[in-house]
Scaffold this motif. Structure first.
Motif, PDB file in Angstrom:
ATOM      1  N   GLU A  62     -16.186 -28.137 -67.841  1.00  0.00           N
ATOM      2  CA  GLU A  62     -16.605 -28.507 -66.477  1.00  0.00           C
ATOM      3  C   GLU A  62     -15.803 -27.721 -65.430  1.00  0.00           C
ATOM      4  O   GLU A  62     -16.348 -27.238 -64.436  1.00  0.00           O
TER       5      GLU A  62
ATOM      6  N   THR B 162     -10.868 -42.061 -77.496  1.00  0.00           N
ATOM      7  CA  THR B 162     -11.630 -41.416 -76.421  1.00  0.00           C
ATOM      8  C   THR B 162     -12.681 -40.455 -76.986  1.00  0.00           C
ATOM      9  O   THR B 162     -12.553 -39.943 -78.089  1.00  0.00           O
ATOM     10  N   THR B 163     -13.697 -40.225 -76.156  1.00  0.00           N
ATOM     11  CA  THR B 163     -14.788 -39.308 -76.500  1.00  0.00           C
ATOM     12  C   THR B 163     -14.608 -38.050 -75.664  1.00  0.00           C
ATOM     13  O   THR B 163     -14.495 -38.140 -74.437  1.00  0.00           O
TER      14      THR B 163
ATOM     15  N   LEU C 195      -5.738 -41.415 -65.319  1.00  0.00           N
ATOM     16  CA  LEU C 195      -6.351 -41.733 -64.018  1.00  0.00           C
ATOM     17  C   LEU C 195      -5.926 -43.095 -63.477  1.00  0.00           C
ATOM     18  O   LEU C 195      -6.111 -43.375 -62.297  1.00  0.00           O
TER      19      LEU C 195
ATOM     20  N   GLU D 246     -16.684 -35.284 -75.705  1.00  0.00           N
ATOM     21  CA  GLU D 246     -17.920 -34.500 -75.633  1.00  0.00           C
ATOM     22  C   GLU D 246     -18.080 -33.828 -74.259  1.00  0.00           C
ATOM     23  O   GLU D 246     -18.019 -34.495 -73.223  1.00  0.00           O
TER      24      GLU D 246
ATOM     25  N   ASP E  51      -6.771 -34.466 -67.685  1.00  0.00           N
ATOM     26  CA  ASP E  51      -7.262 -35.400 -68.702  1.00  0.00           C
ATOM     27  C   ASP E  51      -6.075 -36.176 -69.250  1.00  0.00           C
ATOM     28  O   ASP E  51      -4.936 -35.705 -69.196  1.00  0.00           O
TER      29      ASP E  51
ATOM     30  N   SER F 198      -5.628 -36.792 -72.313  1.00  0.00           N
ATOM     31  CA  SER F 198      -5.289 -36.243 -73.631  1.00  0.00           C
ATOM     32  C   SER F 198      -4.603 -34.883 -73.507  1.00  0.00           C
ATOM     33  O   SER F 198      -5.189 -33.924 -72.998  1.00  0.00           O
TER      34      SER F 198
HETATM   35  C1  LIG Z   1     -16.863 -37.499 -72.274  1.00  0.00           C
HETATM   36  S1  LIG Z   1     -15.474 -36.621 -71.626  1.00  0.00           S
HETATM   37  C2  LIG Z   1     -16.169 -35.991 -70.115  1.00  0.00           C
HETATM   38  C3  LIG Z   1     -15.853 -34.526 -69.904  1.00  0.00           C
HETATM   39  C4  LIG Z   1     -16.499 -33.917 -68.670  1.00  0.00           C
HETATM   40  N1  LIG Z   1     -16.101 -34.594 -67.465  1.00  0.00           N
HETATM   41  C5  LIG Z   1     -17.989 -33.880 -68.791  1.00  0.00           C
HETATM   42  O1  LIG Z   1     -18.693 -34.631 -68.112  1.00  0.00           O
HETATM   43  O2  LIG Z   1     -18.495 -33.099 -69.595  1.00  0.00           O
HETATM   44  C6  LIG Z   1     -14.428 -37.965 -71.044  1.00  0.00           C
HETATM   45  C7  LIG Z   1     -12.979 -37.561 -70.892  1.00  0.00           C
HETATM   46  O3  LIG Z   1     -12.319 -38.550 -70.097  1.00  0.00           O
HETATM   47  C8  LIG Z   1     -10.993 -38.662 -70.562  1.00  0.00           C
HETATM   48  N2  LIG Z   1     -10.431 -39.949 -70.133  1.00  0.00           N
HETATM   49  C9  LIG Z   1     -10.765 -41.192 -70.523  1.00  0.00           C
HETATM   50  N3  LIG Z   1      -9.997 -42.110 -69.921  1.00  0.00           N
HETATM   51  C10 LIG Z   1      -9.154 -41.442 -69.116  1.00  0.00           C
HETATM   52  C11 LIG Z   1      -8.099 -41.834 -68.225  1.00  0.00           C
HETATM   53  N4  LIG Z   1      -7.763 -43.113 -68.046  1.00  0.00           N
HETATM   54  N5  LIG Z   1      -7.439 -40.857 -67.562  1.00  0.00           N
HETATM   55  C12 LIG Z   1      -7.770 -39.565 -67.740  1.00  0.00           C
HETATM   56  N6  LIG Z   1      -8.740 -39.134 -68.553  1.00  0.00           N
HETATM   57  C13 LIG Z   1      -9.427 -40.058 -69.241  1.00  0.00           C
HETATM   58  C14 LIG Z   1     -11.121 -38.527 -72.076  1.00  0.00           C
HETATM   59  O4  LIG Z   1      -9.901 -38.138 -72.677  1.00  0.00           O
HETATM   60  C15 LIG Z   1     -12.230 -37.479 -72.213  1.00  0.00           C
HETATM   61  O5  LIG Z   1     -11.715 -36.187 -72.405  1.00  0.00           O
END
Ligand SMILES: C[S@@+](CC[C@H](N)C(=O)[O-])C[C@H]1O[C@@H](n2cnc3c(N)ncnc32)[C@H](O)[C@@H]1O
Length: 295
Positions: free
Chosen positions: A134, A88-89, A214, A91, A159, A161
């Protein structure tokens, strides 16, 4: 070519275990069905870079062995969490996509406040919140809003993670988190501690965090009914099937008239959805219809 590494074995030249197309497909399936995350089949180097060190730590010499470990070993489920952590990303930063936050504050929030005037409660959810920027951005925006003075206001962050959720709870941030944030907010809400910045307790106490995949849409109801959901820069990494499922879950988790905010490069264009599109002055957002919103 050395046959031992053309079979997905250790490549002495690259210093890593090579992944074969069928192994990439197996890993992709297992990851996608767990959390919706779509790992490109055309991205063997990505997988090798992110997952290779894990194979080496486990003393494995092929991705097929790793796949069997994930699927059939009693420790496989815990390993899946570790694997997703690597793929996962995370950022994120404060006040990301400012125009959208302004649209929320200026156009959406007054409507939500008006609709919630009897219950005097506002609940926002940042789904896929990473390290919490956020969530705390939304809390600071709500804190500055005079019309919410006598409201109970909460912002939930979730999240998949556990690591990022734990960091979000600590609320200590380095300079890169502030790259898009107005200096006045930093001065007003943060205290410098040894080159890092700690968020004020009164803003922290408006927020709570939890680990949530999610894809587990049945668990959404434990959060309570939301006024707005921010799921920004998350769905773009997920498969169409996962997006459909999650967006459907969001719909059910919102009050009638509640809003869904996606990232600027995301839309519900190919998602079968009951949301209506609302064109605001600065943004295009999704709203659960007020009338006929029950299934
Ligand atoms: C790029 S970050 C976005 C953070 C924030 N929402 C923003 O826009 O700055 C994406 C996040 O989604 C989470 N993520 C990815 N798949 C997911 C899932 N199935 N359930 C929950 N979180 C998930 C990742 O762990 C990561 O921390």
């Amino acid at each position: 070519m050395n046959s031992s590494w053309s079979n997905g074995r250790y490549d002495p030249f690259a210093g890593t275990v090579r992944i074969q197309p069928d192994e990439a497909r197996l890993l992709r399936e297992v990851v996608e069905s767990y959390c919706g995350l779509r790992v490109g089949l055309d991205a063997p180097f990505f997988l090798e870079r992110r997952v290779g060190p894990r194979l080496e730590a486990l003393g494995m010499t092929s991705y097929r062995d790793y796949y069997h470990f994930l699927k059939y070993d009693p420790a496989g489920e815990a390993e899946l969490v570790e694997l997703v952590e690597r793929l996962t990303t995370h950022e994120t930063y404060f006040f990301r996509e400012l125009y959208q936050l302004e649209a929320f504050r200026d156009d959406v929030l007054p409507e939500l406040v008006e609709r919630a005037r009897r219950r005097k409660r506002i609940l926002l959810w940042s789904a896929g919140c990473s390290t919490g920027e956020e969530v705390y951005t939304l809390a600071m925006i709500l804190k500055e809003e005079p019309s919410l003075a006598d409201f109970r206001v909460r912002v939930i962050g979730s999240d998949i993670s556990r690591k990022v959720v734990a960091r979000a709870r600590q609320a200590y941030f380095g300079p890169s988190s502030f790259r898009a944030m107005d200096e006045t907010y930093r001065k007003r809400y943060f205290q410098e501690v040894k080159g890092r910045f700690r968020l004020r307790d009164d803003v922290r106490s408006m927020c709570s965090f939890g680990q949530l995949n999610l894809m587990d849409t049945e668990r959404f109801r434990v959060l309570g009914t939301c006024d707005a959901i921010f799921c920004r820069n998350v769905l773009m990494y997920l498969s169409p099937t996962a997006r459909n499922r999650i967006v459907d879950g969001f719909y059910d988790a919102l009050h009638p008239g509640g809003y869904l905010f996606l990232g600027h490069s995301e839309s519900l264009l190919h998602v079968h959805t009951r949301f209506e599109i609302v064109q605001l002055e600065k943004d295009l957002v999704y709203r659960k219809p007020i009338e006929g919103s029950e299934r």
